[in-house]
Design an enzyme around this catalytic site. Sequence first.
Site, mmCIF file in Angstrom:
data_model
loop_
_atom_site.group_PDB
_atom_site.id
_atom_site.type_symbol
_atom_site.label_atom_id
_atom_site.label_comp_id
_atom_site.label_asym_id
_atom_site.label_seq_id
_atom_site.Cartn_x
_atom_site.Cartn_y
_atom_site.Cartn_z
ATOM 1 N N ARG A 30 -29.488 -2.833 -24.403
ATOM 2 C CA ARG A 30 -29.026 -4.180 -24.094
ATOM 3 C C ARG A 30 -30.074 -5.106 -24.693
ATOM 4 O O ARG A 30 -31.244 -5.071 -24.301
ATOM 5 C CB ARG A 30 -28.905 -4.371 -22.582
ATOM 6 C CG ARG A 30 -28.386 -5.749 -22.134
ATOM 7 C CD ARG A 30 -29.511 -6.684 -21.777
ATOM 8 N NE ARG A 30 -29.065 -7.911 -21.137
ATOM 9 C CZ ARG A 30 -29.856 -8.943 -20.867
ATOM 10 N NH1 ARG A 30 -31.149 -8.918 -21.177
ATOM 11 N NH2 ARG A 30 -29.378 -10.022 -20.282
ATOM 12 N N ASP A 55 -31.792 -8.528 -25.183
ATOM 13 C CA ASP A 55 -31.947 -9.753 -24.412
ATOM 14 C C ASP A 55 -31.885 -10.998 -25.311
ATOM 15 O O ASP A 55 -32.500 -11.043 -26.376
ATOM 16 C CB ASP A 55 -33.303 -9.709 -23.691
ATOM 17 C CG ASP A 55 -33.599 -10.978 -22.930
ATOM 18 O OD1 ASP A 55 -32.909 -11.249 -21.931
ATOM 19 O OD2 ASP A 55 -34.526 -11.719 -23.345
ATOM 20 N N GLU A 101 -26.988 -9.975 -24.991
ATOM 21 C CA GLU A 101 -26.930 -11.216 -24.218
ATOM 22 C C GLU A 101 -26.993 -12.343 -25.240
ATOM 23 O O GLU A 101 -27.912 -12.386 -26.062
ATOM 24 C CB GLU A 101 -28.092 -11.338 -23.241
ATOM 25 C CG GLU A 101 -28.023 -12.626 -22.435
ATOM 26 C CD GLU A 101 -29.315 -12.984 -21.714
ATOM 27 O OE1 GLU A 101 -29.251 -13.788 -20.773
ATOM 28 O OE2 GLU A 101 -30.378 -12.482 -22.109
ATOM 29 N N ASP A 108 -21.369 -14.338 -19.307
ATOM 30 C CA ASP A 108 -21.788 -15.310 -18.291
ATOM 31 C C ASP A 108 -20.649 -16.239 -17.902
ATOM 32 O O ASP A 108 -20.586 -16.712 -16.762
ATOM 33 C CB ASP A 108 -22.973 -16.136 -18.800
ATOM 34 C CG ASP A 108 -24.294 -15.391 -18.711
ATOM 35 O OD1 ASP A 108 -24.413 -14.484 -17.873
ATOM 36 O OD2 ASP A 108 -25.206 -15.718 -19.494
ATOM 37 N N ASP A 127 -30.470 -12.113 -13.578
ATOM 38 C CA ASP A 127 -30.605 -13.541 -13.872
ATOM 39 C C ASP A 127 -29.933 -14.396 -12.810
ATOM 40 O O ASP A 127 -30.530 -15.334 -12.273
ATOM 41 C CB ASP A 127 -29.956 -13.855 -15.226
ATOM 42 C CG ASP A 127 -30.930 -13.728 -16.383
ATOM 43 O OD1 ASP A 127 -32.132 -13.946 -16.171
ATOM 44 O OD2 ASP A 127 -30.481 -13.403 -17.489
ATOM 45 N N GLN A 128 -28.675 -14.083 -12.531
ATOM 46 C CA GLN A 128 -27.884 -14.957 -11.676
ATOM 47 C C GLN A 128 -28.340 -14.912 -10.221
ATOM 48 O O GLN A 128 -28.096 -15.858 -9.472
ATOM 49 C CB GLN A 128 -26.402 -14.606 -11.790
ATOM 50 C CG GLN A 128 -25.869 -14.626 -13.217
ATOM 51 C CD GLN A 128 -26.131 -15.937 -13.944
ATOM 52 O OE1 GLN A 128 -26.338 -16.972 -13.322
ATOM 53 N NE2 GLN A 128 -26.122 -15.894 -15.261
ATOM 54 N N VAL A 129 -29.007 -13.833 -9.832
ATOM 55 C CA VAL A 129 -29.600 -13.773 -8.489
ATOM 56 C C VAL A 129 -31.033 -14.290 -8.552
ATOM 57 O O VAL A 129 -31.430 -15.189 -7.808
ATOM 58 C CB VAL A 129 -29.568 -12.337 -7.928
ATOM 59 C CG1 VAL A 129 -30.237 -12.280 -6.550
ATOM 60 C CG2 VAL A 129 -28.133 -11.830 -7.841
ATOM 61 N N GLY A 130 -31.821 -13.726 -9.458
ATOM 62 C CA GLY A 130 -33.242 -14.026 -9.493
ATOM 63 C C GLY A 130 -33.587 -15.429 -9.928
ATOM 64 O O GLY A 130 -34.680 -15.916 -9.623
#
Length: 616
Positions: A262, A264, A300, A327, A399-402
């Site tokens: 993956r 980044d 990403e 996203d 990402d979306q949590v952290g």
Amino acid sequence: MKYSHAMPFGAHLLDAGGVCFQLWAPGLTHVELCRGNAPPLRLLSEADGWHRLTVADARAGDSYRFRLPDGTQVPDPASRRNPQDVHEASEVVDPRAFDWHDDAWQGRPWAEAVIYELHIGTFTTEGTFAAAQARLGDLVALGITVVEIMPVADFPGQRGWGYDGVLLFAPDAAYGTPDELKALVDAAHGLGLCVLLDVVYNHFGPEGNYLHAGSPEFFNPAHQTPWGAAINYDGDKARTVRDFFVHNALYWIEEFRFDGLRMDAVHAIRDDSTPDIVQEICTALRDGPGRRRQIHIVLENDANGAHYLERGTDGATPVVATAQWNDDLHHAAHVLTTGDTDGYYIDYAEDPVAQFGTALAQGFIYQGQPSAFRDGELRGEPSGHLPLAAFVSFLQTHDQVGNRAFGDRIGSLGAPVLVQAAYACLLLSPHAPMLFMGEEYAASTPFLYFCDFGPELATAVSEGRRAEFGKFAAFGSASARARIPDPNAASSFLASKLDWSERLQSPHREFLAHIRALLALRREVLVPRLHGQRGGGRYWRDGEALAVEWAVGGANGQPAGAQLRLLAHFGQVPANGIAPLGGTAVYSNGVETDADGLLRLAPGAVCLTLAENDRG
């Protein structure tokens, strides 16, 4: 079986004995090798900036550094192991010391992908490769087929997300040895799991990066990024820099047997070459190890660059990358389930049902439209012609949590029935679905941003993070910003570790059963038909309800195909008089049929049907 990757960088064990040490540093007149307690030895300077030396009595396990002309001692940029962290000596590693048991492993088709993103340090209490290996059976039982590991390249300190790595060939010693990482991958293959590794090719971390001192040619000041001068992919002497990263990608696939990468934030890579470095790496992987087993590359890319996802003449085989993180779907689902429209969610605030429908049907929502959050900048490329497997879609990621101030998960933010409906839509769609660790049982533990930088940088990071959140209304006051956890505090890291015992407790136990059931249905009904899925679908509105239709393959690979249809209701009150979708219902929750044969949908209702095409 034994596996290794040969490369011109780093310390290379020779078949006849001894080690060849290699460093590319074109601006240096000379370089010395400092090996344990042995006297320093001068490397031989060669053409094109290479410095090499073969040491007959060197062996695996030896520690070594390179000494620059000014006396600075630095680790090997291509170190395979740095047991005492990024500022200390590198260690010679024998890549062929590990005995593999997966010689029959050929990988898995991407159509079967159900991805599970995890962070080694917080996935288990121990936070090691070995401890993660012991949990693989739980992921198989859940229905996972692909494990995606957040970056493990050596980063400064004992804890971090991994995106500030500086020694890109060395698994971080806080997690274990290279052989323990290999054992994790080997065990995963034995259980039928693919393993992807998250890699960062857009920048080096800010601490422990000695390339500026020894090999400044790794950077091109003509391109500036949020991290300073960009990595030199297209300037003077760029060929060797590109080779460094191509070899890094091949190294993880060939020496550690990962099933793919993956990559980044490829939107942050500055490269005006043709082909660019993303395309070159993907080609190297497909034309190399990809000829022997299935290799998958996930990107990403905030720019929604659909050109990286194009397929060949068969409509299915990737030309460059296999898939991209989507996203857009996450953002629309987040607005739909939580009502949050702050920050970048403003782009999804207008009719989030339609936005979610677009994402489910066509992958990207932004396919060239102006973005209000980006001050009208056009974003994205058309994606409706791509198979839905080209989109890795999710409701949570690191990402979306952290990147939330308190690392809170969607289960604590959204209306429960709407969140459950969003999971059904995600997991029963032709997209490649991904779960973030703990998501399968609605973990209550947060995933905070954490790091372990030196004092000066640590203060800057902490203050910068609080200032960034100061742009949001909820953190307008100094007292509110002070409550944001300090990324450098060990407590932020420890609080982010999963509590596996929650899986046995209500309501986590029931949520886990729900996710398992959805994944079992996906495996039994959808996956056999996804190998033939080509192109996007369409969506429409029936009153307050959302309907989506996709063309999928026929049963058991038969060519006639079928129509997969989804009906979902995200309203606050029931929706009445909804027309049935037609076909055979394969999933239904919150749906009733009235006397006229029309449907009544409760808030959060989801129905999935399958209609076989006429075989004539």
